[in-house]
Design an enzyme around this catalytic site. Structure first.
Site, PDB file in Angstrom:
ATOM      1  N   TYR A   1       5.134  -4.161  -8.462  1.00 38.94           N
ATOM      2  CA  TYR A   1       5.643  -3.244  -9.478  1.00 38.94           C
ATOM      3  C   TYR A   1       6.023  -4.033 -10.729  1.00 38.94           C
ATOM      4  O   TYR A   1       5.884  -5.251 -10.787  1.00 38.94           O
ATOM      5  CB  TYR A   1       6.813  -2.429  -8.925  1.00 38.94           C
ATOM      6  CG  TYR A   1       6.400  -1.474  -7.829  1.00 38.94           C
ATOM      7  CD1 TYR A   1       5.629  -0.358  -8.121  1.00 38.94           C
ATOM      8  CD2 TYR A   1       6.760  -1.691  -6.501  1.00 38.94           C
ATOM      9  CE1 TYR A   1       5.229   0.523  -7.129  1.00 38.94           C
ATOM     10  CE2 TYR A   1       6.364  -0.822  -5.497  1.00 38.94           C
ATOM     11  CZ  TYR A   1       5.597   0.284  -5.813  1.00 38.94           C
ATOM     12  OH  TYR A   1       5.193   1.151  -4.825  1.00 38.94           O
TER      13      TYR A   1
ATOM     14  N   ARG B   1      15.303  -6.833  -4.474  1.00 36.26           N
ATOM     15  CA  ARG B   1      14.214  -7.007  -3.512  1.00 36.26           C
ATOM     16  C   ARG B   1      13.071  -7.764  -4.167  1.00 36.26           C
ATOM     17  O   ARG B   1      12.684  -7.474  -5.300  1.00 36.26           O
ATOM     18  CB  ARG B   1      13.713  -5.655  -3.001  1.00 36.26           C
ATOM     19  CG  ARG B   1      12.684  -5.810  -1.891  1.00 36.26           C
ATOM     20  CD  ARG B   1      12.399  -4.516  -1.187  1.00 36.26           C
ATOM     21  NE  ARG B   1      12.331  -4.735   0.249  1.00 36.26           N
ATOM     22  CZ  ARG B   1      11.680  -3.950   1.095  1.00 36.26           C
ATOM     23  NH1 ARG B   1      11.057  -2.874   0.655  1.00 36.26           N
ATOM     24  NH2 ARG B   1      11.667  -4.216   2.384  1.00 36.26           N
TER      25      ARG B   1
ATOM     26  N   ARG C   1      10.302   1.437   8.652  1.00 38.76           N
ATOM     27  CA  ARG C   1       9.530   2.261   9.578  1.00 38.76           C
ATOM     28  C   ARG C   1      10.242   2.469  10.904  1.00 38.76           C
ATOM     29  O   ARG C   1      10.075   3.510  11.557  1.00 38.76           O
ATOM     30  CB  ARG C   1       8.146   1.640   9.792  1.00 38.76           C
ATOM     31  CG  ARG C   1       7.238   1.752   8.582  1.00 38.76           C
ATOM     32  CD  ARG C   1       5.923   1.023   8.796  1.00 38.76           C
ATOM     33  NE  ARG C   1       6.123  -0.418   8.872  1.00 38.76           N
ATOM     34  CZ  ARG C   1       5.171  -1.285   9.225  1.00 38.76           C
ATOM     35  NH1 ARG C   1       3.962  -0.831   9.566  1.00 38.76           N
ATOM     36  NH2 ARG C   1       5.405  -2.576   9.252  1.00 38.76           N
TER      37      ARG C   1
ATOM     38  N   CYS D   1       8.780   2.242  16.679  1.00 42.22           N
ATOM     39  CA  CYS D   1       7.657   2.192  15.746  1.00 42.22           C
ATOM     40  C   CYS D   1       6.606   1.229  16.285  1.00 42.22           C
ATOM     41  O   CYS D   1       6.926   0.098  16.677  1.00 42.22           O
ATOM     42  CB  CYS D   1       8.148   1.721  14.378  1.00 42.22           C
ATOM     43  SG  CYS D   1       6.823   1.254  13.233  1.00 42.22           S
TER      44      CYS D   1
ATOM     45  N   CYS E   1       1.602   1.676  13.442  1.00 41.55           N
ATOM     46  CA  CYS E   1       0.282   2.292  13.276  1.00 41.55           C
ATOM     47  C   CYS E   1       0.064   2.757  11.837  1.00 41.55           C
ATOM     48  O   CYS E   1      -1.071   2.991  11.416  1.00 41.55           O
ATOM     49  CB  CYS E   1       0.125   3.469  14.231  1.00 41.55           C
ATOM     50  SG  CYS E   1       1.240   4.855  13.872  1.00 41.55           S
TER      51      CYS E   1
ATOM     52  N   CYS F   1       3.785   7.435   8.514  1.00 32.23           N
ATOM     53  CA  CYS F   1       4.589   7.072   7.331  1.00 32.23           C
ATOM     54  C   CYS F   1       3.680   6.790   6.141  1.00 32.23           C
ATOM     55  O   CYS F   1       3.526   7.631   5.250  1.00 32.23           O
ATOM     56  CB  CYS F   1       5.497   5.881   7.648  1.00 32.23           C
ATOM     57  SG  CYS F   1       4.630   4.475   8.378  1.00 32.23           S
TER      58      CYS F   1
END
Length: 297
Positions: free
Chosen positions: A31, A79, A178, A201, A204, A208
């Site tokens: 981003y 982050r 997830r 989770c 896969c 999501c």
């Protein structure tokens, strides 16, 4: 650029006014903020691009503006991608270890380590082929470079893995995404040692990431029965459609066989020589033999 920096600051201020407990700055995954920091994306030759120090400028200006806007009492989480895994030259772990102390000096309260960019998006939402806690080793050097807490994500879907990541000194926190989509009670069940009750989770990326990409809501654990019902209905509809297609194909084959036999009958009985049309001949043959008669074979 100054206008964009101010937009980040205003957004942070609105978040605090809305009652948020902390502000997260997304400097990962390709981003805008990470684009300025990444040599893969940043091709500028001015004060905001070129060497590492100049590529740090935009991220640090955003952090400074956000801190000024919200004051010191509200924590800031930043982050970042510990490594973009970009063969053409993206952000690397040494780059991040150089940025991390600057973030700390800018009064960031926690650094959250992720990985990847959209050109290497399998590092953003790691598939089941990647091991659990795959980014923990990237977080450890970042943690060693700063005195503030460091968190890490990266396919942490088992409480024992999360515990090991923290106990091994790789991170102070773990970031769950997830795992919480699969079971929003993941943390509570882990705390209460109800491990067998956790809906784990399996990475896969179907309920999501794929759902998100299609503009559909992410499926949570409590929706499992509803999802199962929808899937069963979809499968039943597909099976019904396949059966109809098979029946149509069978009728077509029967029709072709009848037409071929009728053509042979037409030729054998000399209908063509007598001037009888092929349609009349076909109808005659059908009337004589019947659809289920020997000609249908």
């Amino acid at each position: 650029i100054r206008h964009v920096v101010e937009c980040f600051a205003r957004a942070a201020r609105r978040a605090v006014e809305a009652g948020c407990d902390f502000v997260g700055i997304h400097g990962a995954h390709g981003y805008l903020i990470s684009q300025f920091f990444s040599p893969y994306a940043n091709k500028r030759d001015d004060a905001y691009g070129g060497d590492l120090q100049r590529r740090m400028r935009f991220p640090l200006e955003v952090v400074a503006a956000v801190r000024q806007a919200i004051g010191r009492d509200v924590p800031i989480l930043y982050r970042l991608s510990g490594d973009e895994h970009q063969p053409a030259g993206g952000i690397t772990l040494p780059d991040v270890c150089a940025l991390a102390p600057r973030l700390e000096a800018a009064v960031v309260d926690l650094i959250d380590v992720s990985a990847g960019m959209y050109e290497t998006n399998w590092w953003i939402t790691q598939p089941m082929e990647m091991p659990q806690g795959v980014l923990a080793t990237s977080a450890k050097p970042v943690r060693e470079a700063v005195g503030i807490p460091v968190s890490v994500s990266g396919r942490i879907t088992d409480p024992s893995v999360a515990e090991h990541v923290i106990e091994s000194g790789c991170a102070d926190f773990v970031t769950l995404g997830r795992a919480m989509h699969a079971d929003p009670e993941f943390a509570n069940k882990a705390r209460d040692e109800r491990l067998e009750e956790i809906c784990t989770c399996i990475a896969c990326n179907q309920g999501c990431s794929d759902m998100h990409a299609k503009g559909l809501p992410t499926v949570y654990a409590e929706k499992r029965s509803e999802l199962r019902s929808s899937i069963d209905k979809f499968i039943a509809e597909m099976e019904q459609e396949a059966a109809q297609q098979a029946e149509t194909a069978r009728h077509n084959r029967v029709g072709e066989s009848i037409s071929a036999v009728n053509a042979e009958t037409n030729a054998a009985l000399g209908f063509g020589r007598l001037g009888v049309s092929s349609t009349t001949a076909a109808n005659s043959a059908s009337n004589v033999t019947g659809a289920e008669g020997p000609f249908a074979a």
